[in-house]
Design an enzyme around this catalytic site. Structure first.
Site, PDB file in Angstrom:
ATOM      1  N   LYS B  70       0.858  -1.190   0.000  1.00 33.08           N
ATOM      2  CA  LYS B  70       0.000   0.000   0.000  1.00 33.08           C
ATOM      3  C   LYS B  70       0.897   1.244   0.000  1.00 33.08           C
ATOM      4  O   LYS B  70       1.928   1.265   0.676  1.00 33.08           O
ATOM      5  CB  LYS B  70      -0.918  -0.005   1.227  1.00 33.08           C
ATOM      6  N   SER B 147      -9.641   2.234   2.652  1.00 36.39           N
ATOM      7  CA  SER B 147      -8.781   2.990   1.771  1.00 36.39           C
ATOM      8  C   SER B 147      -7.767   2.129   1.014  1.00 36.39           C
ATOM      9  O   SER B 147      -7.122   2.620   0.075  1.00 36.39           O
ATOM     10  CB  SER B 147      -8.035   4.046   2.594  1.00 36.39           C
ATOM     11  N   SER B 172      -9.973  -0.048   6.652  1.00 31.59           N
ATOM     12  CA  SER B 172      -9.397   0.064   5.310  1.00 31.59           C
ATOM     13  C   SER B 172      -8.824  -1.226   4.740  1.00 31.59           C
ATOM     14  O   SER B 172      -8.403  -1.247   3.590  1.00 31.59           O
ATOM     15  CB  SER B 172      -8.286   1.119   5.317  1.00 31.59           C
TER      16      SER B 172
END
Lengths: 472, 470
Positions: B70, B147, B172
């Site tokens: 990420k 997210s 997320s």
């Protein structure tokens, strides 16, 4: 303001002390001073994204020492907060500090006049980076940032507004520096101690100004004297005194308004979620206590009761830890009163005269012992001893060997001494007559003449007696 | 084929690792053209690692497996921006601990996955200025969830052996896992070092795996978890791998509030039938405090922390900078005004407000106290139950056109089920429980366990996964 003041001047101090740890507060970068900018930096003290602070245990122990030395209550939990404001010297635009619950609270420190100054709190925090300007801050076309200082450990000591004059503030600073030196958490040559002073006068109803960035105890007296006078002058001239922050300009010897503080700044504190609560256990505090050296106050008491020396001598000797420790070693071998007199008066005098500190002089306690033993046994005169003391400022050597080599010893062969005295009396009949008439000055003149001929190796006391006897 | 087996194969050099990496990079590029899952494809790093492994086989447990990271986790020398333009061009000088541990076990780092800017969103539509929004692998008119949206979509779409490093602050990891039909595992707070994570809200941030199956999620978690001296909040680990395999009788309960009228009927049915199909008996329990205050508490704390974390981005030391003029305040304001996205600015303002004197006690401090009460509420239930079950999200992945109509508050309410376990630092995992009939979109079932009971959570996850695959 809840506190009722009555004195003419009210002073409270916030003092920042840089702790003499090996590494910074939240990373392993060195705290060493260096000319090379940004040499001791890493992702943590540069505030790079993703880096995280890890607490330096040694810094915590140093801070505990300070709390103990200032008689503070220690909070069982060490908690850090973020103080948020934007400034170019801040790597993260927040400073990791302590807010709600400081490490130590409710302490005190006695100053020379015997008054106890209250300590509100002692807390830990990180130092920001330093800003470098070309010339003055106002005119410099740029500012450079040096992160070597960023993240160094500081302790902030906040006093009660207990001081009633600049002299007391100076004395408090001096006492605090003594304590810091004693407990071994501060290096006078490398670490910085800075004070912000809150000062107000009775006439204005104690409207205070905060004078920032005063370095050292001599400066604090100067700065506060100026600021008190300024407030009095402004008041007399009918100017309204307001809550404000002022800067101390040491070169010009004046304070300058930085900003008015009609409203308190809002730092939006939150707990620093990157740091866990550190338990200050009794066991840990016990271990720190064990490693703490005896404090100046304890030493003074010991010197008076054990060595039977004067309080003033004891206070002067105890004010500097290395001097106190050297004295204790010397007092084991030499008469303590003699040692106290020589170390307090002579050693301190020549050090001050030569602008030396204990760290600069090479001499060891063994050399002082040897020297004072010779004085004690009257093998050399005080004058010779003083000269040797002066030489000690630059080199370490055995005073006995030196005296022998230089032919410096007390001329105690009385027949030889008497011969010199007789010569002097014969050559100065006028002075002899004056002595007979009761003129002390002339006696001193005769003694001086003998001293000159014997290169100062005779004892003035002995000479005094010999000459008096001869003249009668 | 399970990835552990593939991993063994690759270290035996039965597959040419360099060749397969080249293929993988090609595929990643093609997927990215259409779906925007990767902010950066770390071609040089991946090929370098592949060449090194082919010369000198790495016997690590992730040998030859592709790992995506990420964007908010730093990778040395690879542009890392947390999806924000303010960090454009920033190449970190160090690896995040989780990334380093993957590399040490022989993983090949393929790229940085797209996300909401700094993690500020539930749909990966709040991407930074100039950044692209990842599209759902099942329907490109729909969101991936957020997210960690890029990680979710890429894990579903990429054909090679791959596990993603995701990150969760308020949901997320599990949200995009649910919307993309994969497994997402958010561990106990502190189990995985946050060192190298660009912080959203430090007291809430957790790094965890996103994978195609439970075994792979467990494998990656095992690699990245455990104490790290560089993160003060990291802790040692309990052996969850053996807990996962044990045939244990777990006491299970479903969270009643999460099966109320705010949740789509199809979602409720899919979750209940997944439990039934696996033969899992369950009670019903309530979490009234969490249901009522969870969202408010989560947003107050996370925004307060976020607003201080984002202060460091000011155009001075790294990332975007602009022509120097005015005083420092004017300069910082200019840089931040230009390069932060809208949601980042909103959260900075809200978070700053919540910690200002006068409001601090009513908002930030109050939220901290409620958080403790919420933890207690969960802890009470875990005295009786091993696992709590809920839908992961109350609905299937929404269309972008639907998201546009949501107010910020409606946006925040999407985290109603995930905010609780995240606030309490509890491990939770989403796996696919089936698909909606009309839209054919995946539905996630979420398991929540007590702190450090990842073993139990993996255990039930495997059971449900197995029964659904039959």
């Amino acid at each position: 303001m809840t506190q009722k003041f009555t004195s003419d001047i009210i002073i409270g101090l916030e003092i920042h002390v840089e702790l003499d740890t090996n590494s910074k507060l939240f990373c392993s970068c060195s705290t060493e001073n260096t000319e090379e900018p940004n040499k001791h930096t890493c992702q943590v003290c540069l505030g790079h994204p993703g880096s995280k602070p890890v607490l330096n245990k040694q810094a915590v122990e140093f801070a505990i020492r300070l709390c103990l030395a200032l008689n503070c209550r220690l909070n069982p939990k060490l908690i850090f907060s973020r103080k948020n404001y934007f400034y170019p010297d801040m790597a993260k635009n927040y400073q990791i500090t302590q807010y709600e619950i400081p490490l130590g609270t409710g302490g005190k420190l006695s100053i020379a006049n015997g008054k106890e100054i209250g300590i509100v709190r002692v807390h830990m925090e990180e130092d920001p980076a330093s800003l470098v300007h070309l010339g003055s801050m106002e005119t410099s076309p740029f500012v450079l940032v040096d992160y070597n200082r960023s993240g160094r450990p500081l302790c902030e000591v906040v006093t009660k507004p207990d001081m009633t004059g600049p002299d007391e503030a100076r004395d408090f600073m001096k006492k605090l520096i003594t304590v810091l030196n004693y407990i071994g958490i501060f290096d006078q040559n490398n670490c910085i101690i800075k004070a912000d002073a809150n000062v107000s006068i009775k006439e204005s109803g104690y409207v205070r100004s905060e004078v920032k960035n005063i370095t050292g105890f001599k400066e604090i007296e100067r700065a506060l004297r100026y600021e008190v006078e300024r407030q009095k002058r402004d008041f007399k001239e009918g100017k309204r005194l307001i809550l404000e922050t002022r800067a101390w300009d040491s070169d010009k010897g004046i304070t300058i308004r930085l900003r008015t503080k009609e409203t308190e700044e809002d730092y939006g504190y939150i707990l620093d979620p990157d740091l866990v609560v550190t338990e200050i256990t009794e066991k840990w505090v016990g271990e720190v206590k064990k490693e703490m050296p005896e404090l100046a106050q304890d030493k003074i008491q010991k010197f008076i009761s054990k060595y039977k020396i004067d309080r003033i001598d004891a206070e002067v000797i105890a004010a500097e830890r290395p001097l106190a420790e050297m004295f204790e070693e010397v007092a084991k071998k030499v008469n303590p009163q003699l040692a106290a007199r020589w170390m307090r008066i002579e050693l301190v005098r020549v050090m001050n005269y030569n602008e030396k500190t204990f760290d600069d002089i090479p001499v060891k306690s063994s050399h002082i012992i040897e020297l004072l033993e010779m004085v004690e046994k009257r093998e050399i005169t005080d004058n010779v001893a003083k000269k040797i003391m002066e030489r000690f400022m630059n080199e370490a050597f055995s005073p006995r060997a030196y005296a022998k080599e230089q032919g410096l010893k007390v001329v105690s062969d009385s027949s030889e001494l008497e011969k010199v005295c007789r010569d002097v009396i014969r050559e100065n009949p006028k002075a002899v007559e004056d002595v007979k008439a009761g003129n002390e000055k002339s006696l001193n003149f005769l003694i001086g003449q003998v001293m000159r001929r014997t290169k100062g190796q005779a004892s003035p006391k002995e000479l005094n007696e010999i000459i008096k006897k001869m003249i009668k | 084929m399970r990835q552990e087996e593939q991993s063994k194969k690759s270290s035996r050099k039965e597959i040419d690792i360099v060749e397969s990496t080249e293929e993988a990079l090609q595929e990643a590029k093609e997927i990215n053209e259409e779906y925007n899952y990767l902010n950066v494809i770390s071609e040089n790093l991946a090929l370098g690692q592949a060449r090194a492994i082919s010369k000198n086989p790495n016997k690590g447990r992730l040998s030859g497996i592709f790992v995506s990271v990420k964007d908010c986790l730093v990778v040395k020398d690879v542009e890392s921006t947390a999806g924000s333009r303010i960090l454009k061009g920033y190449k970190p000088v160090f690896n995040a601990t989780a990334v380093q541990r993957c590399i040490d076990e022989g993983a090949i780092i393929i790229g940085k996955t797209s996300q909401d800017e700094f993690g500020f969103g539930s749909f990966s539509v709040n991407v930074g200025v100039d950044c692209k929004i990842p599209l759902n692998p099942y329907d490109t008119e729909r969101a991936c969830g957020g997210s960690s949206g890029g990680a979710g979509g890429f894990t579903r779409k990429f054909s090679k052996r791959h596990i993603a490093l995701g990150e969760s602050t308020g949901g997320s990891i599990v949200c995009p896992a649910s919307f993309c039909g994969i497994v997402g595992l958010c561990p106990t707070y502190g189990l995985v070092s946050r060192y190298g994570l660009m912080d959203y809200a430090n007291s809430l941030d957790k790094i965890g795996p996103m994978a195609k199956n439970v075994d792979d999620a467990a494998l990656l978690l095992d690699v990245i978890s455990g104490f790290d001296e560089k993160d003060s909040t990291s802790v040692g680990k309990k052996d969850f791998m053996s807990g996962m395999k044990k045939d244990s009788k777990l006491k299970v309960a479903i969270i009643e509030e999460n099966f109320g009228k705010g949740t789509d009927e199809e979602v409720k049915q899919a979750v209940i039938s997944a439990l039934d199909k696996a033969g899992i008996k369950y009670d019903k329990v309530k979490l009234p405090l969490t249901a009522k205050y969870g969202i408010a508490t989560y947003y107050l704390i996370s925004m307060s922390e976020a607003s201080t974390n984002l202060a460091k981005y000011c155009g001075m030391r790294y990332g975007k900078h602009e022509k120097l003029d005015g005083n420092f305040n004017e300069y910082f304001t200019k840089v931040r005004g230009m390069h932060f996205g809208k949601e980042a600015k909103r959260r900075i303002m809200l978070g700053t407000f919540a910690r200002m004197s006068g409001f601090r006690d009513a908002y930030y401090m109050q939220a901290m106290k409620v958080r403790t009460r919420i933890i207690e509420e969960y802890k009470n239930l875990f005295r009786k139950y091993d696992i709590l079950v809920s839908p992961t999200m109350p609905f299937i992945a929404p269309k972008f056109s639907e998201i546009q109509k949501l107010t910020p508050l409606q946006n925040y309410m999407a985290d109603i089920m995930t905010a609780g376990p995240n606030l309490a630092g509890l491990p939770h995992m989403s796996i696919n429980a089936g698909f909606s009939k009309k839209e054919k979109m995946p539905i996630g079932i979420m398991f929540i366990a007590d702190h450090f009971e990842e073993g139990k959570m993996l255990n039930i996850g495997k059971k449900v996964e197995g029964s659904l695959n039959d």
